[in-house]
Design an enzyme around this catalytic site. Sequence first.
Site, PDB file in Angstrom:
ATOM      1  CB  CYS A 278      -0.945  -0.006   1.183  1.00  0.00           C
ATOM      2  SG  CYS A 278      -0.108  -0.261   2.754  1.00  0.00           S
ATOM      3  CD  GLU A 455      -2.765  -1.294  11.584  1.00  0.00           C
ATOM      4  OE1 GLU A 455      -3.826  -1.946  11.624  1.00  0.00           O
ATOM      5  OE2 GLU A 455      -1.855  -1.538  10.765  1.00  0.00           O
TER       6      GLU A 455
END
Length: 476
Positions: A278, A455
Amino acid sequence: MLYVNGEWKQANSGKTIEVTNPATGELIDKVAAGGREETIEAIESAKAAFKTWKRVTGQERGNYLAQVSSKMRGKLDEIAETITLEMGKPFPDAKREVLGAISYVDWYAEEAKRGYGEIVPASHPDKQLMVLREPIGVTAAITPWNFPASMITRKIAPAIAAGCTVVLKPAPSTPISAIKVFECFHEAGLPKGVANLVIGQAEEIGPELTQHPDVRKLTFTGSTHVGKKLLRDSADTVKKVSMELGGHAPLIVFEDANIDAAVEGVLLTKFKNSGQTCISTNRVYVADSIAKNFSQKLAEKVSQLRVGNGIENGVDVGPLINEQALEKVESHVEDARKHNGVVLCGGKRYTGNLPNGHFYEPTVINQAHDQMKIAQEETFGPVAPIFTFKDEAEIIERANHASYGLAAYCFTKDLARGHRMMRELEYGIVGINDPLPIVAQAPFGGIKESGIGKEGGKSGMMEYLEEKFVSIHTGE
């Protein structure tokens, strides 16, 4: 095998999923395929375990995670080989992924002790104000195939550290990697129900994870399209969500940059994992004055990359995950050709001695422009399009994507310019002369349609905690 309430089990229906090697097309194994029933069992198990797990001290939760880390280190090569067989990543890269996965477990083993609350200055002499941070509850985690080990620990480790219990659904194309990681949870003696694994198709498992009232948190890594659907499906129960979605990263090379370092930056951010990340570079922007030199150097380096089965020594670029992914890459390259893009190297499927694999040649496209599909859509493959620009103001405008905002990279020797780009680039992650900015101790996440929440780092654990404000009247 599924893992529910501390026990390994087959699917109630007896159904299985075939797992194949994308490099060879060969069957690796068949694993249990759970559905709605098994998902409900896992949620109920996690709910029951949460009642006691939330009261376990941070120190003790950290000790469990330290044991998980130790078990994973002992299975380093085994897990890495599984990753390579399931999704094609070259074995050395797979080992680095497992080490990265372990780094998240290590970090949160320590961070578990630091779920601090706050004392708030009171506005009245007879009051004591405080903020407690408490685990949110049962967490559903949905992880992707491109990092089948590290995405698991990046979600589960902070959840466990915070005092939550988890139900994990891994990608159906890479379930064995998830099983290997859960073997480590099991062998570390994690209490029953704290971590549960349900393998199967999204159509059967997803609705329970998003709509079950006992699931209080949903964390997902995957495409923006799927993320939006999960958000909609989670709305009725108003779950807390964190989502790491698609990206369209620009990599900007200014005229004063170290060209060799910038070329290496493209190799690392575009061709590792066959471009299937990503945060992969999707658009390479190069200043006009150095574009010819840069393009030649990049094409020369890319043409030297070795394509093949990731389990073999010396392979740089493995297969794409499946035929659909391969066809998407082909369509982007053909569209670039139709728009007068010049293919400097690659530009077609690679068969070599692996005719049944999903390989595409590492590709560099020159004279790219904004009308091409590759300039707007996430390619998720080993294709680097080179765009040119004239000045800083122009590139800031062009680099900031309308929808995506996950990662961006910039190469320059000008410190002031680096600081300006750091501020102006509308992305959650910015690497200045650094193509490898991701570490366990720092937050990872995007803005705009590239995600919600973070995260990694202390922010990662906060995603699994709720704040409770307490006001105590201390007078009579």
